[in-house]
Design a protein around this motif. Sequence first.
Motif, PDB file in Angstrom:
ATOM      1  N   ASN A 120       1.674   1.714  -5.790  1.00 20.16           N
ATOM      2  CA  ASN A 120       1.845   2.663  -4.346  1.00 20.16           C
ATOM      3  C   ASN A 120       2.114   3.999  -5.036  1.00 20.16           C
ATOM      4  O   ASN A 120       1.486   5.012  -4.234  1.00 20.16           O
ATOM      5  N   SER A 121       2.607   4.273  -6.070  1.00 27.55           N
ATOM      6  CA  SER A 121       2.717   5.801  -6.526  1.00 27.55           C
ATOM      7  C   SER A 121       1.259   6.300  -6.827  1.00 27.55           C
ATOM      8  O   SER A 121       1.093   7.332  -6.232  1.00 27.55           O
ATOM      9  N   TYR A 122       0.409   5.406  -7.011  1.00 29.61           N
ATOM     10  CA  TYR A 122      -1.000   5.771  -7.109  1.00 29.61           C
ATOM     11  C   TYR A 122      -1.772   6.140  -5.718  1.00 29.61           C
ATOM     12  O   TYR A 122      -2.072   7.008  -5.428  1.00 29.61           O
ATOM     13  N   THR A 123      -1.540   5.061  -5.010  1.00 25.56           N
ATOM     14  CA  THR A 123      -2.084   4.915  -3.622  1.00 25.56           C
ATOM     15  C   THR A 123      -1.447   5.923  -2.711  1.00 25.56           C
ATOM     16  O   THR A 123      -2.231   6.922  -1.961  1.00 25.56           O
ATOM     17  N   LEU A 124      -0.386   6.337  -2.755  1.00 22.60           N
ATOM     18  CA  LEU A 124       0.314   7.523  -1.803  1.00 22.60           C
ATOM     19  C   LEU A 124      -0.238   8.624  -2.129  1.00 22.60           C
ATOM     20  O   LEU A 124      -0.428   9.836  -1.366  1.00 22.60           O
ATOM     21  N   VAL A 125      -0.186   9.126  -3.434  1.00 19.86           N
ATOM     22  CA  VAL A 125      -0.518  10.281  -4.005  1.00 19.86           C
ATOM     23  C   VAL A 125      -1.997  10.489  -3.718  1.00 19.86           C
ATOM     24  O   VAL A 125      -2.489  11.552  -3.374  1.00 19.86           O
ATOM     25  N   PHE A 126      -2.878   9.382  -4.068  1.00 23.20           N
ATOM     26  CA  PHE A 126      -4.303   9.614  -3.782  1.00 23.20           C
ATOM     27  C   PHE A 126      -4.665   9.752  -2.085  1.00 23.20           C
ATOM     28  O   PHE A 126      -5.218  10.727  -1.879  1.00 23.20           O
ATOM     29  N   ILE A 179      -9.756  -0.981  10.186  1.00 22.89           N
ATOM     30  CA  ILE A 179      -9.705  -0.685   8.670  1.00 22.89           C
ATOM     31  C   ILE A 179      -8.268  -0.933   8.256  1.00 22.89           C
ATOM     32  O   ILE A 179      -8.063  -1.794   7.202  1.00 22.89           O
ATOM     33  N   GLY A 180      -7.433  -0.324   8.884  1.00 20.20           N
ATOM     34  CA  GLY A 180      -6.024  -0.301   8.453  1.00 20.20           C
ATOM     35  C   GLY A 180      -5.547  -1.731   8.514  1.00 20.20           C
ATOM     36  O   GLY A 180      -4.694  -2.319   7.583  1.00 20.20           O
ATOM     37  N   LEU A 181      -5.698  -2.448   9.623  1.00 22.03           N
ATOM     38  CA  LEU A 181      -5.431  -3.968   9.639  1.00 22.03           C
ATOM     39  C   LEU A 181      -5.792  -4.841   8.787  1.00 22.03           C
ATOM     40  O   LEU A 181      -5.158  -5.518   8.284  1.00 22.03           O
ATOM     41  N   ASN A 182      -7.134  -4.750   8.435  1.00 20.58           N
ATOM     42  CA  ASN A 182      -7.614  -5.392   7.466  1.00 20.58           C
ATOM     43  C   ASN A 182      -7.287  -5.443   6.333  1.00 20.58           C
ATOM     44  O   ASN A 182      -6.880  -6.403   5.473  1.00 20.58           O
ATOM     45  N   PHE A 183      -6.817  -4.080   5.534  1.00 20.21           N
ATOM     46  CA  PHE A 183      -6.442  -3.832   4.419  1.00 20.21           C
ATOM     47  C   PHE A 183      -4.700  -4.124   4.325  1.00 20.21           C
ATOM     48  O   PHE A 183      -4.422  -4.529   3.288  1.00 20.21           O
ATOM     49  N   PHE A 184      -4.044  -4.146   5.409  1.00 17.93           N
ATOM     50  CA  PHE A 184      -2.637  -4.362   5.384  1.00 17.93           C
ATOM     51  C   PHE A 184      -2.615  -6.069   5.354  1.00 17.93           C
ATOM     52  O   PHE A 184      -1.655  -6.452   4.446  1.00 17.93           O
ATOM     53  N   SER A 199      -6.784   5.824   6.455  1.00 19.19           N
ATOM     54  CA  SER A 199      -6.408   4.452   7.043  1.00 19.19           C
ATOM     55  C   SER A 199      -6.095   3.412   5.901  1.00 19.19           C
ATOM     56  O   SER A 199      -5.167   2.703   5.969  1.00 19.19           O
ATOM     57  N   ARG A 200      -7.263   3.442   5.024  1.00 21.63           N
ATOM     58  CA  ARG A 200      -7.371   2.366   4.189  1.00 21.63           C
ATOM     59  C   ARG A 200      -6.199   2.320   3.143  1.00 21.63           C
ATOM     60  O   ARG A 200      -5.397   1.248   3.034  1.00 21.63           O
ATOM     61  N   GLN A 201      -5.839   3.636   2.593  1.00 22.27           N
ATOM     62  CA  GLN A 201      -4.866   3.444   1.510  1.00 22.27           C
ATOM     63  C   GLN A 201      -3.471   3.493   2.095  1.00 22.27           C
ATOM     64  O   GLN A 201      -2.555   2.777   1.634  1.00 22.27           O
ATOM     65  N   VAL A 202      -3.144   3.946   3.353  1.00 22.62           N
ATOM     66  CA  VAL A 202      -2.010   3.828   3.839  1.00 22.62           C
ATOM     67  C   VAL A 202      -1.607   2.423   4.143  1.00 22.62           C
ATOM     68  O   VAL A 202      -0.399   1.859   4.167  1.00 22.62           O
ATOM     69  N   ALA A 203      -2.716   1.775   4.827  1.00 21.56           N
ATOM     70  CA  ALA A 203      -2.456   0.274   4.879  1.00 21.56           C
ATOM     71  C   ALA A 203      -2.253  -0.476   3.590  1.00 21.56           C
ATOM     72  O   ALA A 203      -1.273  -1.387   3.742  1.00 21.56           O
ATOM     73  N   VAL A 210       1.502  -3.774   0.643  1.00 23.82           N
ATOM     74  CA  VAL A 210       1.981  -4.041  -0.560  1.00 23.82           C
ATOM     75  C   VAL A 210       3.507  -3.879  -0.534  1.00 23.82           C
ATOM     76  O   VAL A 210       4.373  -5.102  -0.907  1.00 23.82           O
ATOM     77  N   ALA A 211       4.113  -2.979   0.475  1.00 24.32           N
ATOM     78  CA  ALA A 211       5.590  -2.983   0.596  1.00 24.32           C
ATOM     79  C   ALA A 211       6.094  -4.002   1.373  1.00 24.32           C
ATOM     80  O   ALA A 211       6.904  -4.653   1.036  1.00 24.32           O
ATOM     81  N   VAL A 212       5.557  -4.330   2.503  1.00 28.26           N
ATOM     82  CA  VAL A 212       5.812  -5.183   3.510  1.00 28.26           C
ATOM     83  C   VAL A 212       5.819  -6.382   2.944  1.00 28.26           C
ATOM     84  O   VAL A 212       6.606  -7.410   2.989  1.00 28.26           O
ATOM     85  N   LEU A 213       4.699  -6.938   2.760  1.00 32.68           N
ATOM     86  CA  LEU A 213       4.352  -8.267   2.279  1.00 32.68           C
ATOM     87  C   LEU A 213       4.899  -8.659   1.204  1.00 32.68           C
ATOM     88  O   LEU A 213       5.337  -9.807   0.699  1.00 32.68           O
ATOM     89  N   GLY A 214       4.849  -7.633   0.250  1.00 33.40           N
ATOM     90  CA  GLY A 214       5.510  -8.028  -1.338  1.00 33.40           C
ATOM     91  C   GLY A 214       7.011  -8.252  -1.272  1.00 33.40           C
ATOM     92  O   GLY A 214       7.587  -8.870  -1.768  1.00 33.40           O
ATOM     93  N   SER A 215       7.667  -7.535  -0.203  1.00 36.98           N
ATOM     94  CA  SER A 215       9.008  -7.482  -0.055  1.00 36.98           C
ATOM     95  C   SER A 215       9.333  -9.005   0.563  1.00 36.98           C
ATOM     96  O   SER A 215      10.417  -9.771   0.527  1.00 36.98           O
TER      97      SER A 215
END
Length: 549
Positions: free
Chosen positions: A57-63, A277-282, A404-408, A413-418
């Motif tokens: 997520n450090s990569y994803t959020l900055v990106f 897009i967001g729900l799919n990637f989430f 939408s893609r990257q935020v999802a 990763v954060a929610v489902l990983g937790s």
Amino acid sequence: MPTDVTDRRRWIILSVLIISLVAIVLDNTVLNVALKTISEPKVGLGASQGQLEWAINSYTLVFAGLLFTFGVIGDRIGRRRMLIIGMTLFGLASLLSSYAQTPAELIWARAAMGFGGAAVMPQTLSIITNIFDPKERPRAIGIWASAVGVAIAIGPVTGGLLLDHFWWGSVFLINVPLTAVGVIAIVLLVPESKSPTPGRVDFLGVLGSIVGLVLLVYGIIRGGDVGSWLHRGVIGPIVAGLAVLVAFGWHESRTEYPSLDVRLFRDPRLSSAAAAIGLNFFAISGVYFFMSFYLQNVRGYSPLHAGLLTTPVAIGQMLAAGQSARLVRRFGAKVVCASGMLIVTGALIGYHSLGVATPIDLLAVIFFVQGTGMGIVMPTATESVMSVVPRQRGGAGSAITNTSRQVAVALGVAVLGSILAQGYRARLAPDLAVLPPAARSAATQSVAATQAAADRLGPAGARLLAAADQSFVQAMHVTTIISAVIAAAGALLMMFWMPGRSAGSAAEATGGATAELAAAATAGATAEPAGAMLGGPTGQPVPVVLAED
């Protein structure tokens, strides 16, 4: 108008741009294969699950936070110059990542890689648009997208080969020669171009989006680490992050040059497609986060074998994406998008059938089905966004799809990983009595940590190893069912929210994006999702930033 470049040189320049993209795409597709190795205390960094989530997520959020901004900066200072800067930074950050000594160093180096990647991505299609005339452009974009698709498919295999012969950092070190070759080729071959009317950079918006998302994701991951969602250190960052994001939305709706134009969401066709897009990637991001551990830790496959097993995803996606436009013409975007999400839902439910000894052929089928569903959803949803946005605002449309893609991905990763972490810890707790009390907490940080602790017990650790495998699979089942519910909700949402065929036709007829824009958007969407899957949710987008030169 396109820059005056000879026909032969245009195609050589295209190959250079493809090298730039392949360096980034390859890195993000090999990372997931390396997660298991990075988590191991001896041969890796001993990273906990939360630290691995931050490495992604450090990569994803900055990106995500800087994509649109770097598109604007490239228009202003020169796209070639911005491409060189981005490639150089990406290569240097990759070098730092490969020799990181602690999980924290890896997380910060990955953030720097996201900075470089965000500088590279918007320039590639801008330069293609600038040097190719409208007749050649669709072919050029098609070649570009196909090359990215190939990189996505070979990335996990490349990662597996490297990990079978070298240390974990080799998956990042491979970027250094690629970026060096790319920079030299850019300097020698790519012409400079700028926009005569570049926008202004929304620094406040960029800062607000990154701060808000980091706080929100930190709180969610922290909840998984401490095993409670009601802890003050969890609720505080989540509430603060949501407050900053609300303020960000308010600011973006009122500024002349927003980093993300939220006013475009007033159109239901665009907003529903962005939601798809967001729900799919989430929904899928958590699955591909833990799949590396399932294949390598639970099933015992080598990194190379695990990489090979993921190829059905890319195959299904590429085959389905090629048919998505025909399906939309026949059935309409609403039906196609909802159907694709239902296919993804079915694949996610299929993960519930996986156990510690399930025939691996079943996983290959599930992968192929999920890739097929994504190949249907992503080009359709992306085209729906781009068809609403006027040509002169193509960059804004691209920013919406990619954000939408990257935020999802980050939130998924954060929610489902937790959820996975909490489920694993709860199920394993009764079997930890064989360990000293002081070692029990560390042993539940990840399945790799548990296996390392069990190995130190000798023959007495066999029972703990079996319990770890069963606990991980059970936690995986819970996570995938939640993912399936989210994907199914997305399908229902599309059926009720996304405008039907008549509305879509009207939008296309009233000055939406041209067929060229749709082709570019579809090419990008076709290429990207597998990267997001196989790269750990680190797979990156392919934004369309159209030049107006």
